[in-house]
Design a protein around this motif. Structure first.
Motif, PDB file in Angstrom:
ATOM      1  N   GLN A   1     -12.509  59.553  51.213  1.00  9.82           N
ATOM      2  CA  GLN A   1     -13.859  58.982  51.301  1.00  9.82           C
ATOM      3  C   GLN A   1     -14.223  58.253  50.011  1.00  9.82           C
ATOM      4  O   GLN A   1     -14.831  57.182  50.039  1.00  9.82           O
ATOM      5  N   LEU A   2     -13.840  58.834  48.872  1.00 10.86           N
ATOM      6  CA  LEU A   2     -14.112  58.186  47.595  1.00 10.86           C
ATOM      7  C   LEU A   2     -13.403  56.838  47.502  1.00 10.86           C
ATOM      8  O   LEU A   2     -13.965  55.852  47.015  1.00 10.86           O
ATOM      9  N   LEU A   3     -12.149  56.807  47.973  1.00 12.82           N
ATOM     10  CA  LEU A   3     -11.406  55.545  47.965  1.00 12.82           C
ATOM     11  C   LEU A   3     -12.077  54.505  48.854  1.00 12.82           C
ATOM     12  O   LEU A   3     -12.169  53.336  48.502  1.00 12.82           O
ATOM     13  N   SER A   4     -12.544  54.935  50.018  1.00 14.69           N
ATOM     14  CA  SER A   4     -13.196  54.009  50.944  1.00 14.69           C
ATOM     15  C   SER A   4     -14.524  53.495  50.379  1.00 14.69           C
ATOM     16  O   SER A   4     -14.849  52.314  50.512  1.00 14.69           O
ATOM     17  N   MET A   5     -15.275  54.375  49.743  1.00 15.45           N
ATOM     18  CA  MET A   5     -16.553  53.976  49.161  1.00 15.45           C
ATOM     19  C   MET A   5     -16.356  53.036  47.977  1.00 15.45           C
ATOM     20  O   MET A   5     -17.062  52.047  47.827  1.00 15.45           O
ATOM     21  N   ASP A   6     -15.404  53.384  47.110  1.00 17.31           N
ATOM     22  CA  ASP A   6     -15.056  52.554  45.951  1.00 17.31           C
ATOM     23  C   ASP A   6     -16.294  52.207  45.127  1.00 17.31           C
ATOM     24  O   ASP A   6     -16.473  51.062  44.694  1.00 17.31           O
ATOM     25  N   ALA A   7     -17.159  53.187  44.901  1.00 14.58           N
ATOM     26  CA  ALA A   7     -18.411  52.952  44.175  1.00 14.58           C
ATOM     27  C   ALA A   7     -18.206  53.152  42.672  1.00 14.58           C
ATOM     28  O   ALA A   7     -17.466  54.038  42.244  1.00 14.58           O
ATOM     29  N   ASP A   8     -18.884  52.346  41.879  1.00 11.21           N
ATOM     30  CA  ASP A   8     -18.773  52.456  40.420  1.00 11.21           C
ATOM     31  C   ASP A   8     -19.497  53.684  39.883  1.00 11.21           C
ATOM     32  O   ASP A   8     -19.075  54.274  38.891  1.00 11.21           O
ATOM     33  N   ILE A   9     -20.598  54.033  40.522  1.00 14.47           N
ATOM     34  CA  ILE A   9     -21.374  55.213  40.132  1.00 14.47           C
ATOM     35  C   ILE A   9     -21.579  56.056  41.385  1.00 14.47           C
ATOM     36  O   ILE A   9     -22.038  55.537  42.402  1.00 14.47           O
ATOM     37  N   VAL A  10     -21.232  57.331  41.320  1.00 13.46           N
ATOM     38  CA  VAL A  10     -21.392  58.218  42.476  1.00 13.46           C
ATOM     39  C   VAL A  10     -22.223  59.425  42.062  1.00 13.46           C
ATOM     40  O   VAL A  10     -21.880  60.128  41.109  1.00 13.46           O
ATOM     41  N   CYS A  11     -23.318  59.653  42.780  1.00 20.94           N
ATOM     42  CA  CYS A  11     -24.166  60.822  42.550  1.00 20.94           C
ATOM     43  C   CYS A  11     -23.823  61.871  43.607  1.00 20.94           C
ATOM     44  O   CYS A  11     -24.056  61.643  44.799  1.00 20.94           O
ATOM     45  N   PHE A  12     -23.257  62.988  43.174  1.00 22.09           N
ATOM     46  CA  PHE A  12     -22.825  64.055  44.074  1.00 22.09           C
ATOM     47  C   PHE A  12     -23.876  65.166  44.144  1.00 22.09           C
ATOM     48  O   PHE A  12     -24.495  65.508  43.132  1.00 22.09           O
ATOM     49  N   GLN A  13     -24.011  65.742  45.346  1.00 23.57           N
ATOM     50  CA  GLN A  13     -24.814  66.955  45.511  1.00 23.57           C
ATOM     51  C   GLN A  13     -23.953  68.046  46.152  1.00 23.57           C
ATOM     52  O   GLN A  13     -22.939  67.762  46.783  1.00 23.57           O
ATOM     53  N   GLU A  14     -24.388  69.292  45.979  1.00 23.80           N
ATOM     54  CA  GLU A  14     -23.729  70.495  46.512  1.00 23.80           C
ATOM     55  C   GLU A  14     -22.349  70.699  45.884  1.00 23.80           C
ATOM     56  O   GLU A  14     -21.358  70.969  46.569  1.00 23.80           O
ATOM     57  N   ILE A  15     -22.317  70.620  44.562  1.00 27.69           N
ATOM     58  CA  ILE A  15     -21.102  70.906  43.803  1.00 27.69           C
ATOM     59  C   ILE A  15     -21.243  72.302  43.189  1.00 27.69           C
ATOM     60  O   ILE A  15     -22.086  72.527  42.327  1.00 27.69           O
ATOM     61  N   PHE A  16     -20.403  73.234  43.630  1.00 32.31           N
ATOM     62  CA  PHE A  16     -20.446  74.588  43.078  1.00 32.31           C
ATOM     63  C   PHE A  16     -19.598  74.708  41.817  1.00 32.31           C
ATOM     64  O   PHE A  16     -19.917  75.495  40.928  1.00 32.31           O
ATOM     65  N   GLU A  17     -18.503  73.936  41.753  1.00 30.89           N
ATOM     66  CA  GLU A  17     -17.592  74.041  40.631  1.00 30.89           C
ATOM     67  C   GLU A  17     -17.144  72.651  40.166  1.00 30.89           C
ATOM     68  O   GLU A  17     -16.719  71.820  40.975  1.00 30.89           O
ATOM     69  N   GLU A  18     -17.223  72.419  38.872  1.00 28.81           N
ATOM     70  CA  GLU A  18     -16.767  71.146  38.319  1.00 28.81           C
ATOM     71  C   GLU A  18     -15.266  70.971  38.520  1.00 28.81           C
ATOM     72  O   GLU A  18     -14.780  69.856  38.733  1.00 28.81           O
TER      73      GLU A  18
END
Length: 409
Positions: free
Chosen positions: A42-59
């Motif tokens: 999904q990250l490859l498909s989005m190919d966004a320069d800045i990505v804001c993630f939610q629901e991250i339990f562990e870095e």
């Protein structure tokens, strides 16, 4: 002119395998591998320069996803992009086909202050991934320096002591503020995940669960009160975010707010974040200090009030796109037959082409929602490993100094 893309991505409970995040909920190694695979793709498909993630339990789990995306980007580019020995390597199509990795990107992670690492009682945080880096150290806002007390005005005929108030000391999830350098500008980006619509129920001391959670003994009134608590908390969190936004705007900084608002654009909590829309004509309104029927605001005051409201107002990227396209519906979640956008990208007036303060504009808006199914439908193929949110991307451009001078000229 500098172009960049910025996205919001609620990943739905990212944590390593064999770790119970909520009660009786965890991923097997196989399930985790599938989720990591899906997210990297999904990250490859989005190919966004800045990505804001939610629901991250562990870095660490997010880092593994990013590393997998980088590995796939390298493999894909090696297979599709000709090296310099090929005389046709300069063709534009190959620049378009190339996938940029996050090898040199910076990652900011904000863990949840309420997460004590107890199995089954984990709490998620948020993160921002930026190919453009950060101009300043990221700032996390969750535990408030002073409790926020929201007083209510007494109804007519009641004493002020009977008005009541609402108090919060901690936000349900952190707000992450980062400063991102884009071309000649530095943009303030807020990533948030406001309180969900799930009801807040109070468990009596010594009890194993709250009475409202005992569904065979359904308590409609009690569950409605739980929804009231959630909505009140969500709106209070929205106000805390709004206070930070206004401070940045008053400092003259362009602002973008992204994340899971857990509400639509026209919900009260979202309107708190965005700020109020100016009244069509303040000359129609009685002055705040009116002494008779004719005490209305003047033409000059109307223009001044409108300018002040507009300067501190945010605009929905989704709605800006809908207005300039033939698309009439965007959704990022589906449940109970309701398809709605609860993930938002809000932009300050600096990104409106018609604004006097314009630094650039949004050229396009993308939504990745093909994986969304209505999980409440009996026949829906619901995949718990993919996200239950769509991903949204704003395609932006920032004008350099010469571009701005020409547009003003």
């Amino acid at each position: 002119m500098t172009r960049f893309t910025i996205a919001s991505f609620n990943v739905k409970n990212l944590i390593g395998p064999d770790k119970e995040y909520y009660q009786f909920q965890q991923y097997t190694p196989e399930e985790y591998a599938w989720k990591e695979d899906w997210m990297a793709d999904q990250l490859l498909s989005m190919d966004a320069d800045i990505v804001c993630f939610q629901e991250i339990f562990e870095e660490e789990a997010l880092g593994a996803v990013i590393a997998e995306a980088n590995s796939r980007a390298s493999t894909l580019n090696a297979a599709t992009i000709p090296d310099k020995s090929k005389r046709y390597h300069r063709r534009v199509i190959f620049r378009k086909l190339a996938v940029e990795s996050y090898e040199n990107a910076e990652l900011a992670f904000a863990p949840n202050a309420a997460d004590e690492g107890i199995a089954g009682q984990r709490r998620p945080g948020v993160a921002v991934l930026s190919r453009l880096g950060f101009a300043e150290p990221p700032v996390v806002l969750q535990d408030l320096p002073e409790p926020l007390e929201i007083p209510f005005a007494p109804l007519r005929g009641l004493d002020a002591s009977e008005a009541g108030f609402f108090r919060i000391k901690r936000l349900s999830r952190p707000i992450l503020k980062v400063k991102v350098p884009v071309g000649e500008q530095v943009i303030t980006v807020f990533n948030c995940h406001l309180k969900s619509k799930l009801g807040e129920y109070i468990r009596p001391k010594g009890a194993a669960f709250a009475p409202e959670e005992d569904l065979p003994n359904y308590d409609a009134v009690g569950r409605a009160l739980g929804s009231l608590r959630s909505a009140t908390r969500r709106m209070a969190e929205a106000w805390v975010l709004r206070r930070e936004i206004v401070a940045e705007l008053k400092a003259g900084n362009p602002v973008m707010v992204l994340g899971d608002f857990n509400d639509g654009e026209h919900a009260v909590s979202s309107e708190i974040i965005a700020g109020e829309a100016p009244f069509k004509n303040y000359q129609w309104m009685l002055r705040h200090d009116a002494e008779n029927y004719g005490d209305r605001y003047s033409v000059e005051e109307h223009e001044e009030i409108t300018a002040q409201v507009e300067a501190l107002r945010l605009h929905s990227a989704e709605k800006l796109f809908v207005r300039q396209s033939l698309r009439d519906m965007v959704y990022t979640s589906a449940f109970g037959g309701v398809y709605e956008s609860i993930d938002q990208i809000f932009l300050s007036q600096h990104f409106l082409p018609e604004s006097k303060s314009s630094l650039g504009e949004m050229e396009y808006f993308s939504v990745f929602n093909d994986h969304i199914t209505d999980g409440s439908h009996a026949e829906a193929p619901y995949n718990k490993l993919a996200s239950d949110h769509g991903q949204i991307i704003a395609h932006m451009h920032i004008k350099d100094g010469e571009d701005r001078a020409e547009s003003k000229g």
